[in-house]
Write a protein that holds these residues in place. Structure first.
Motif, PDB file in Angstrom:
ATOM      1  N   ALA A 275     -30.217 -18.914-135.396  1.00 12.42           N
ATOM      2  CA  ALA A 275     -30.019 -17.831-136.360  1.00 12.42           C
ATOM      3  C   ALA A 275     -31.092 -16.805-136.069  1.00 12.42           C
ATOM      4  CB  ALA A 275     -30.164 -18.360-137.783  1.00 12.42           C
ATOM      5  N   GLY A 276     -31.010 -15.700-136.789  1.00  9.27           N
ATOM      6  CA  GLY A 276     -32.048 -14.699-136.611  1.00  9.27           C
ATOM      7  C   GLY A 276     -31.592 -13.590-135.699  1.00  9.27           C
ATOM      8  N   ALA A 277     -32.476 -12.624-135.524  1.00  8.18           N
ATOM      9  CA  ALA A 277     -32.073 -11.382-134.890  1.00  8.18           C
ATOM     10  C   ALA A 277     -32.011 -11.483-133.375  1.00  8.18           C
ATOM     11  CB  ALA A 277     -33.030 -10.271-135.308  1.00  8.18           C
ATOM     12  N   SER A 278     -32.947 -12.216-132.748  1.00  9.18           N
ATOM     13  CA  SER A 278     -32.948 -12.174-131.293  1.00  9.18           C
ATOM     14  C   SER A 278     -32.245 -13.390-130.713  1.00  9.18           C
ATOM     15  CB  SER A 278     -34.385 -12.077-130.766  1.00  9.18           C
ATOM     16  OG  SER A 278     -35.002 -13.327-130.861  1.00  9.18           O
ATOM     17  N   LEU A 279     -31.676 -13.195-129.533  1.00  6.21           N
ATOM     18  CA  LEU A 279     -30.871 -14.253-128.914  1.00  6.21           C
ATOM     19  C   LEU A 279     -31.765 -15.367-128.390  1.00  6.21           C
ATOM     20  CD1 LEU A 279     -27.985 -15.060-128.044  1.00  6.21           C
ATOM     21  CD2 LEU A 279     -28.461 -13.983-125.850  1.00  6.21           C
ATOM     22  N   VAL A 280     -32.881 -14.999-127.779  1.00  6.17           N
ATOM     23  CA  VAL A 280     -33.715 -15.973-127.081  1.00  6.17           C
ATOM     24  C   VAL A 280     -35.059 -16.109-127.792  1.00  6.17           C
ATOM     25  CG1 VAL A 280     -34.806 -16.553-124.888  1.00  6.17           C
ATOM     26  CG2 VAL A 280     -32.649 -15.309-124.912  1.00  6.17           C
ATOM     27  N   ARG A 281     -35.578 -17.319-127.878  1.00  5.57           N
ATOM     28  CA  ARG A 281     -36.963 -17.508-128.329  1.00  5.57           C
ATOM     29  C   ARG A 281     -37.750 -18.020-127.134  1.00  5.57           C
ATOM     30  NH1 ARG A 281     -35.414 -20.186-133.035  1.00  5.57           N
ATOM     31  NH2 ARG A 281     -34.691 -18.648-134.515  1.00  5.57           N
ATOM     32  N   PRO A 282     -38.399 -17.097-126.411  1.00  7.65           N
ATOM     33  CA  PRO A 282     -39.035 -17.464-125.147  1.00  7.65           C
ATOM     34  C   PRO A 282     -40.063 -18.580-125.315  1.00  7.65           C
ATOM     35  CG  PRO A 282     -39.236 -15.105-125.566  1.00  7.65           C
ATOM     36  CD  PRO A 282     -38.614 -15.705-126.774  1.00  7.65           C
ATOM     37  N   ASP A 283     -40.766 -18.610-126.470  1.00  7.71           N
ATOM     38  CA  ASP A 283     -41.798 -19.642-126.635  1.00  7.71           C
ATOM     39  C   ASP A 283     -41.190 -21.045-126.559  1.00  7.71           C
ATOM     40  OD1 ASP A 283     -40.468 -18.869-128.896  1.00  7.71           O
ATOM     41  OD2 ASP A 283     -42.094 -19.355-130.284  1.00  7.71           O
ATOM     42  N   LEU A 284     -40.049 -21.241-127.242  1.00  6.04           N
ATOM     43  CA  LEU A 284     -39.407 -22.558-127.221  1.00  6.04           C
ATOM     44  C   LEU A 284     -38.882 -22.879-125.829  1.00  6.04           C
ATOM     45  CD1 LEU A 284     -37.355 -22.935-130.527  1.00  6.04           C
ATOM     46  CD2 LEU A 284     -39.554 -23.929-129.908  1.00  6.04           C
ATOM     47  N   VAL A 285     -38.296 -21.889-125.187  1.00  8.08           N
ATOM     48  CA  VAL A 285     -37.773 -22.094-123.834  1.00  8.08           C
ATOM     49  C   VAL A 285     -38.906 -22.527-122.899  1.00  8.08           C
ATOM     50  CG1 VAL A 285     -36.787 -20.922-121.834  1.00  8.08           C
ATOM     51  CG2 VAL A 285     -35.824 -20.522-124.106  1.00  8.08           C
ATOM     52  N   ASP A 286     -40.042 -21.849-123.011  1.00  6.94           N
ATOM     53  CA  ASP A 286     -41.164 -22.179-122.133  1.00  6.94           C
ATOM     54  C   ASP A 286     -41.702 -23.586-122.410  1.00  6.94           C
ATOM     55  OD1 ASP A 286     -40.925 -19.767-120.905  1.00  6.94           O
ATOM     56  OD2 ASP A 286     -42.499 -18.779-122.069  1.00  6.94           O
ATOM     57  N   ARG A 287     -41.768 -23.959-123.684  1.00  7.71           N
ATOM     58  CA  ARG A 287     -42.227 -25.313-124.023  1.00  7.71           C
ATOM     59  C   ARG A 287     -41.277 -26.358-123.431  1.00  7.71           C
ATOM     60  NH1 ARG A 287     -47.447 -24.952-125.604  1.00  7.71           N
ATOM     61  NH2 ARG A 287     -47.679 -23.387-127.221  1.00  7.71           N
ATOM     62  N   ALA A 288     -39.983 -26.086-123.569  1.00  5.06           N
ATOM     63  CA  ALA A 288     -38.994 -27.046-123.062  1.00  5.06           C
ATOM     64  C   ALA A 288     -39.101 -27.163-121.542  1.00  5.06           C
ATOM     65  CB  ALA A 288     -37.589 -26.614-123.476  1.00  5.06           C
ATOM     66  N   MET A 289     -39.282 -26.030-120.867  1.00  5.12           N
ATOM     67  CA  MET A 289     -39.429 -26.049-119.407  1.00  5.12           C
ATOM     68  C   MET A 289     -40.661 -26.878-119.021  1.00  5.12           C
ATOM     69  SD  MET A 289     -37.007 -24.245-117.930  1.00  5.12           S
ATOM     70  CE  MET A 289     -37.691 -24.145-116.314  1.00  5.12           C
ATOM     71  N   HIS A 290     -41.739 -26.654-119.770  1.00  2.00           N
ATOM     72  CA  HIS A 290     -42.985 -27.371-119.496  1.00  2.00           C
ATOM     73  C   HIS A 290     -42.772 -28.876-119.643  1.00  2.00           C
ATOM     74  CE1 HIS A 290     -47.307 -28.182-119.586  1.00  2.00           C
ATOM     75  NE2 HIS A 290     -47.100 -28.901-120.673  1.00  2.00           N
ATOM     76  N   LEU A 291     -42.085 -29.267-120.727  1.00  2.00           N
ATOM     77  CA  LEU A 291     -41.839 -30.698-120.973  1.00  2.00           C
ATOM     78  C   LEU A 291     -40.920 -31.286-119.907  1.00  2.00           C
ATOM     79  CD1 LEU A 291     -41.377 -30.663-124.841  1.00  2.00           C
ATOM     80  CD2 LEU A 291     -43.148 -31.918-123.596  1.00  2.00           C
ATOM     81  N   ALA A 292     -39.891 -30.535-119.537  1.00  6.29           N
ATOM     82  CA  ALA A 292     -38.951 -31.041-118.534  1.00  6.29           C
ATOM     83  C   ALA A 292     -39.663 -31.252-117.203  1.00  6.29           C
ATOM     84  CB  ALA A 292     -37.782 -30.064-118.372  1.00  6.29           C
ATOM     85  N   ARG A 293     -40.552 -30.315-116.888  1.00  4.38           N
ATOM     86  CA  ARG A 293     -41.308 -30.423-115.638  1.00  4.38           C
ATOM     87  C   ARG A 293     -42.221 -31.647-115.704  1.00  4.38           C
ATOM     88  NH1 ARG A 293     -43.302 -25.373-115.722  1.00  4.38           N
ATOM     89  NH2 ARG A 293     -41.431 -24.431-114.886  1.00  4.38           N
ATOM     90  N   MET A 294     -42.837 -31.831-116.874  1.00  3.84           N
ATOM     91  CA  MET A 294     -43.758 -32.953-117.055  1.00  3.84           C
ATOM     92  C   MET A 294     -43.018 -34.284-116.922  1.00  3.84           C
ATOM     93  SD  MET A 294     -45.902 -34.008-120.485  1.00  3.84           S
ATOM     94  CE  MET A 294     -46.570 -32.429-120.880  1.00  3.84           C
ATOM     95  N   LEU A 295     -41.879 -34.391-117.583  1.00  6.05           N
ATOM     96  CA  LEU A 295     -41.133 -35.648-117.573  1.00  6.05           C
ATOM     97  C   LEU A 295     -40.657 -35.980-116.159  1.00  6.05           C
ATOM     98  CD1 LEU A 295     -40.466 -37.661-119.736  1.00  6.05           C
ATOM     99  CD2 LEU A 295     -38.203 -36.666-119.945  1.00  6.05           C
ATOM    100  N   ARG A 296     -40.273 -34.948-115.434  1.00  3.26           N
ATOM    101  CA  ARG A 296     -39.790 -35.142-114.071  1.00  3.26           C
ATOM    102  C   ARG A 296     -40.920 -35.637-113.173  1.00  3.26           C
ATOM    103  NH1 ARG A 296     -39.492 -30.837-109.848  1.00  3.26           N
ATOM    104  NH2 ARG A 296     -38.104 -31.694-108.274  1.00  3.26           N
ATOM    105  N   GLU A 297     -42.090 -35.079-113.418  1.00  2.50           N
ATOM    106  CA  GLU A 297     -43.250 -35.459-112.629  1.00  2.50           C
ATOM    107  C   GLU A 297     -43.662 -36.895-112.960  1.00  2.50           C
ATOM    108  OE1 GLU A 297     -47.865 -34.519-113.277  1.00  2.50           O
ATOM    109  OE2 GLU A 297     -46.554 -32.777-113.441  1.00  2.50           O
ATOM    110  N   LEU A 298     -43.527 -37.268-114.252  1.00  4.60           N
ATOM    111  CA  LEU A 298     -43.958 -38.598-114.689  1.00  4.60           C
ATOM    112  C   LEU A 298     -42.928 -39.674-114.383  1.00  4.60           C
ATOM    113  CD1 LEU A 298     -45.538 -37.650-118.146  1.00  4.60           C
ATOM    114  CD2 LEU A 298     -46.750 -38.293-116.064  1.00  4.60           C
ATOM    115  N   MET A 299     -41.653 -39.292-114.271  1.00  7.71           N
ATOM    116  CA  MET A 299     -40.597 -40.266-113.998  1.00  7.71           C
ATOM    117  C   MET A 299     -39.800 -39.860-112.770  1.00  7.71           C
ATOM    118  SD  MET A 299     -39.328 -41.619-117.625  1.00  7.71           S
ATOM    119  CE  MET A 299     -38.969 -43.112-116.735  1.00  7.71           C
ATOM    120  N   PRO A 300     -40.455 -39.859-111.612  1.00  5.87           N
ATOM    121  CA  PRO A 300     -39.787 -39.342-110.407  1.00  5.87           C
ATOM    122  C   PRO A 300     -38.535 -40.131-110.031  1.00  5.87           C
ATOM    123  CG  PRO A 300     -41.882 -40.396-109.866  1.00  5.87           C
ATOM    124  CD  PRO A 300     -41.819 -40.321-111.352  1.00  5.87           C
TER     125      PRO A 300
END
Lengths: 115, 505
Positions: free
Chosen positions: B222-247
């Motif tokens: 909801a809300g005015a803007s389509l993208v919330r870059p902060d959440l996207v960046d956090r998710a990218m960071h976590l995905a990268r971390m999980l991939r690195e930890l569970m190769p």
């Protein structure tokens, strides 16, 4: 170690007053296994929903407290080191493969009279 | 204040912010091991970051900030536990204050020792971040609590910011986090990496949290803007971390690839005025080619490694969409074949719905419409706004404008993101203009503009609540690639046979 109560939810309890050993075989077998493993502290099987009576401030009614598809058919208390271990034990209950399920609740405190 | 001092402060702030983004999870996980309590560990890590801001300007930025922070946080945790024990035993220890003359030399020595100690610690300590992620994403916690805890504990996002991201009050979010932590300690949810037998299930729940975080940021509920870059960046960071930890986990790689591909189009999804642009109309030259190439390599690696799971297939589909030189040159038959594979590993009505978009390209809008109507009757997607939106698009292409307008109205009643609403309103207004002037149509067009403005103010809160409830449906698999507004259908092509599943450039 911590104690967890496991509430068994099923369409109804198999423990009818006139239940035959055959009717209770799967339940008894599971109960024996848990008792043998040393993880079970106490267990109670309850009679079917028809035997239940509910009490509220304004009325006494026939049947389980909640009018739902499943009733609490019994409960037991186990000891386990953590929730994952408790869930692993709970999952082995035959009711899980039989259309019902179990609810795992950490025990706060309890009391039973010495018999 | 001298210029050098100013630069130093800025450099320290940047270094601390950087260490916060990159190393929070590592520092916290290492501290939990000592503190054996999430709350205490969290407080100590918070204090360590504050201490860094205070002391680094004079002591200098350590070579290994993460190690410095870990030592500081762990030391605080140990102090706290000792103090606690001391208080309990009522035997306060009196510490003799150091002589002032020795203090400077002592401090210097201590600092050197601490630096060396910190670096050694980082090399020796096992990586505990996986435990942290698995406890945050434990299925015994409600998914919204999993998401909040992951942001708080694995990313160090302050509760106030998490509350803002999910459009709830800070008090509500704080209560959610506290309740989850209380359950962790009362029910004794273990802080450990699940044994191999449980790992696939538990990993699925962790991946789902990261995916949900990403989709929430990618198309804000909801809300005015389509993208919330902060959440996207956090998710990218976590995905990268999980991939690195569970190769060894193909799904962890797959999710990372899916997020890479989807986010590569971030810059072109809306125009300068914040209006939604269809996938067909997006400027492909502005997509992040580096991210797309990286995702491609990851996908190929996964497909070679074994039978692809859900995320790998979704990534492959999104990647195929992105790799076409132009929208109408997309490899539709292969996309359909990948969808068919996806439907096997993830039998969700959402997959079937999204498959209707390429189906319309290959078999024509009529065939796709039949499929969408079948899903509508099925009922499981009731309340899912993309179903009427896709249906409206297909109907409009078939020239059935009145029915299309009805479907757009249904979609509008369900959509809560203002950018998506504006797009749907535009489509509907276009249709009404096409149908021709009618007294009713005129009034509805004027009404649409007013509704858009009013809803923005009134329904933000309600929409989020509804969305959180509606998230019982798994999030849209492609995070928007399949939204008809972006992946709209055009001219039908002749029916033909699909080739076997393949993927490649």
């Amino acid at each position: 170690m911590a104690q967890y109560a496991i509430l068994i939810y099923a369409h109804d309890s198999a423990h009818a007053p006139d239940a035959t050993p055959d009717d209770l075989e799967t339940c008894d077998q599971h109960s024996d296994e848990l008792a043998e493993s040393g993880s079970m502290i106490m267990a109670y099987a309850l009679t079917p929903r028809d035997m239940a009576t509910s009490v509220r401030a304004d009325a006494i009614t026939d049947g389980p407290f909640l009018d739902s598809k499943e009733v609490v058919a019994g409960f037991y208390v186990i000891e386990a080191p953590d929730l994952d271990a408790a869930l692993a034990i709970a999952r082995t209950n035959p009711v899980v493969r039989d259309g019902g399920g179990v609810e795992v609740r950490p025990v706060h405190s309890g009391w039973t009279a010495q018999q | 204040m001298t210029e050098a001092a100013l630069t130093d402060t800025a450099a320290v702030e940047a270094a601390v912010a950087d260490a916060h983004r990159r190393d929070w999870a590592w520092v916290l996980a290492a501290t939990v091991r000592v503190a054996r309590d999430l709350d205490l560990a969290e407080d100590c890590v918070q204090e360590a970051y504050a201490a860094a801001l205070r002391t680094w300007p004079s002591a200098g930025i350590p070579d290994n900030p993460a190690a410095w922070l870990t030592t500081t946080a762990r030391r605080r945790a140990i102090d706290h536990i000792r103090r606690d024990a001391t208080l309990r035993s009522r035997l306060p220890l009196l510490v003799e204050p150091a002589k002032a003359a020795d203090e400077a030399a002592a401090r210097e020595q201590r600092q050197q020792r601490e630096h060396a100690e910190a670096d050694a610690l980082r090399a020796v300590l096992p990586d505990e971040r996986l435990r942290l992620i698995f406890i945050c994403c434990h299925p015994a916690l409600a998914q919204e609590a999993q998401v909040a805890l992951t942001l708080r504990l694995a990313c160090g996002v302050p509760v106030a910011d998490i509350a803002r991201a999910f459009l709830v009050s800070e008090a509500t979010m704080a209560a959610r986090v506290t309740r989850a932590k209380r359950k962790i300690s009362t029910a004794r949810i273990p802080y450990r990496i699940p044994p191999p037998g449980e790992l696939p299930d538990r990993l699925r729940s962790a991946l789902a949290v990261i995916h949900l975080l990403f989709t929430t940021g990618h198309t804000a509920p909801a809300g005015a803007s389509l993208v919330r870059p902060d959440l996207v960046d956090r998710a990218m960071h976590l995905a990268r971390m999980l991939r690195e930890l569970m190769p060894a986990s193909a799904d962890a790689h797959g999710l990372y690839a899916l997020l890479l591909v989807t986010d590569a189009r971030r810059a072109t999804r809306v125009d300068a005025d914040g209006r939604l642009i269809r996938l067909a109309d997006q400027d492909r030259s502005r997509w992040d080619g580096g991210a797309l190439a990286e995702a491609h390599d990851v996908i190929v690696g996964c497909l070679r490694a074994g039978p692809p799971g859900r995320y790998v297939l979704q990534a492959a589909i999104a990647s195929l969409y992105a790799e076409a030189p132009a929208y109408d040159q997309t490899d539709w038959p292969q996309i359909i074949a990948l969808y068919d594979r996806l439907a096997v590993v993830w039998p969700s009505p959402i997959v079937a719905l999204n498959r209707a978009v390429p189906l319309a390209m290959v078999a024509g809008p009529e065939a796709a419409l039949a499929e969408v109507e079948r899903l509508e009757r099925d009922g499981r997607l009731a309340g899912y706004q993309y179903l009427p939106a896709i249906k409206a698009d297909l109907l409009s292409r078939l020239g059935r404008a009145d029915e299309a307008a009805d479907a757009y109205r249904q979609a509008l009643a369900l959509a809560a993101n203002e950018t998506e609403r504006a797009f749907l309103i535009g489509q509907l207004a276009g249709l009404l203009a096409e149908v021709g002037p009618s007294p009713g149509g005129q009034a509805e067009r004027a009404g649409l503009a007013r509704t858009a403005a009013r809803r923005r103010l009134v329904t933000r809160q309600r929409a989020v609540t509804r969305l959180l409830r509606r998230r019982r449906h798994p999030p849209s698999p492609s995070c928007g690639v399949f939204f008809p507004a972006e992946g709209g259908v055009s001219a039908p092509t002749a029916d033909r046979e699909w080739p076997a599943v393949r993927y490649g450039r």
